[in-house]
Scaffold this motif. Sequence first.
Motif, short mmCIF file in Angstrom:
data_model
loop_
_atom_site.label_atom_id
_atom_site.label_comp_id
_atom_site.label_asym_id
_atom_site.label_seq_id
_atom_site.Cartn_x
_atom_site.Cartn_y
_atom_site.Cartn_z
N GLU A 52 0.85 -1.19 0.00
CA GLU A 52 0.00 0.00 0.00
C GLU A 52 0.88 1.24 0.00
O GLU A 52 1.83 1.34 0.77
N LEU A 53 0.54 2.16 -0.88
CA LEU A 53 1.27 3.42 -0.99
C LEU A 53 0.64 4.47 -0.08
O LEU A 53 -0.50 4.31 0.35
N PRO A 54 1.37 5.56 0.20
CA PRO A 54 0.81 6.61 1.05
C PRO A 54 -0.50 7.20 0.52
O PRO A 54 -1.32 7.69 1.30
N ASN A 55 -0.74 7.11 -0.80
CA ASN A 55 -1.98 7.63 -1.37
C ASN A 55 -3.12 6.60 -1.32
O ASN A 55 -4.14 6.79 -1.98
N THR A 56 -2.93 5.52 -0.57
CA THR A 56 -3.89 4.42 -0.34
C THR A 56 -4.03 3.45 -1.51
O THR A 56 -4.79 2.49 -1.42
N VAL A 57 -3.31 3.68 -2.61
CA VAL A 57 -3.33 2.73 -3.71
C VAL A 57 -2.60 1.47 -3.27
O VAL A 57 -1.54 1.53 -2.64
N GLU A 58 -3.18 0.31 -3.62
CA GLU A 58 -2.56 -0.96 -3.26
C GLU A 58 -2.33 -1.76 -4.53
O GLU A 58 -3.18 -1.79 -5.43
N GLY A 59 -1.16 -2.39 -4.61
CA GLY A 59 -0.82 -3.21 -5.76
C GLY A 59 -0.12 -4.47 -5.31
O GLY A 59 0.22 -4.64 -4.13
N LEU A 60 0.08 -5.38 -6.26
CA LEU A 60 0.66 -6.69 -5.99
C LEU A 60 2.05 -6.81 -6.58
O LEU A 60 2.27 -6.44 -7.74
N VAL A 61 2.98 -7.32 -5.79
CA VAL A 61 4.28 -7.76 -6.29
C VAL A 61 4.19 -9.28 -6.34
O VAL A 61 4.10 -9.94 -5.30
N LYS A 62 4.16 -9.84 -7.55
CA LYS A 62 4.04 -11.29 -7.70
C LYS A 62 5.32 -11.97 -7.20
O LYS A 62 6.42 -11.43 -7.35
N ILE A 63 5.16 -13.15 -6.63
CA ILE A 63 6.29 -13.85 -6.02
C ILE A 63 7.41 -14.08 -7.04
O ILE A 63 8.58 -13.95 -6.70
N GLU A 64 7.05 -14.35 -8.29
CA GLU A 64 8.09 -14.60 -9.30
C GLU A 64 8.82 -13.31 -9.69
O GLU A 64 9.88 -13.36 -10.30
N ASP A 65 8.27 -12.15 -9.32
CA ASP A 65 8.90 -10.87 -9.64
C ASP A 65 9.71 -10.31 -8.48
O ASP A 65 10.28 -9.23 -8.58
N ILE A 66 9.77 -11.01 -7.36
CA ILE A 66 10.51 -10.49 -6.21
C ILE A 66 12.00 -10.54 -6.45
O ILE A 66 12.72 -9.59 -6.20
N SER A 67 12.50 -11.66 -6.95
CA SER A 67 13.93 -11.77 -7.23
C SER A 67 14.18 -12.90 -8.20
O SER A 67 13.61 -13.97 -8.06
N SER A 68 15.08 -12.66 -9.16
CA SER A 68 15.46 -13.73 -10.09
C SER A 68 16.59 -14.58 -9.51
O SER A 68 16.89 -15.64 -10.03
N LYS A 69 17.20 -14.11 -8.40
CA LYS A 69 18.35 -14.82 -7.83
C LYS A 69 17.97 -15.65 -6.61
O LYS A 69 18.82 -16.27 -6.00
N GLU A 70 16.70 -15.62 -6.23
CA GLU A 70 16.29 -16.24 -4.98
C GLU A 70 14.92 -16.90 -5.14
O GLU A 70 14.07 -16.40 -5.87
#
Length: 126
Positions: A52-70
């Motif tokens: 959640e951002l300070p402007n109340t917008v919420e978005g998703l970070v998909k697990i496969e996009d968190i890190s390519s090295k881990e």
Amino acid sequence: EISIKTSQREQDSVDCERDVEKMKMAEYMEDHIGDRYDGIISGVTEFGIFVELPNTVEGLVKIEDISSKEYFFYNEKLQALIGKKSNKRYMFGDSVKIEVIAASKETGLIDFALVNENGDKGGNTK
């Protein structure tokens, strides 16, 4: 019977309000693709983290996009994503930096990517 119908109409109204809110937030974020923000992890699931951002917008970070090295796995007890090699944790309430990578007013979905301290996408695996 009247109270059951009234309750159903009230629930329909709440659902409609949420859908419109998601659509308008996504519409707003369509003009901010590529922008970076500081946010707070507001939810953790087996498929990614919600930020959640300070402007109340919420978005998703998909697990496969968190890190390519881990490889990250979901720990239900801790409500966290934990790196298998690095033991890096992403938990509810953590501060993160994100980049807006996609938004669709048609679906009401907003996708983020983590940004590490070097400014690169892919999060921090230290």
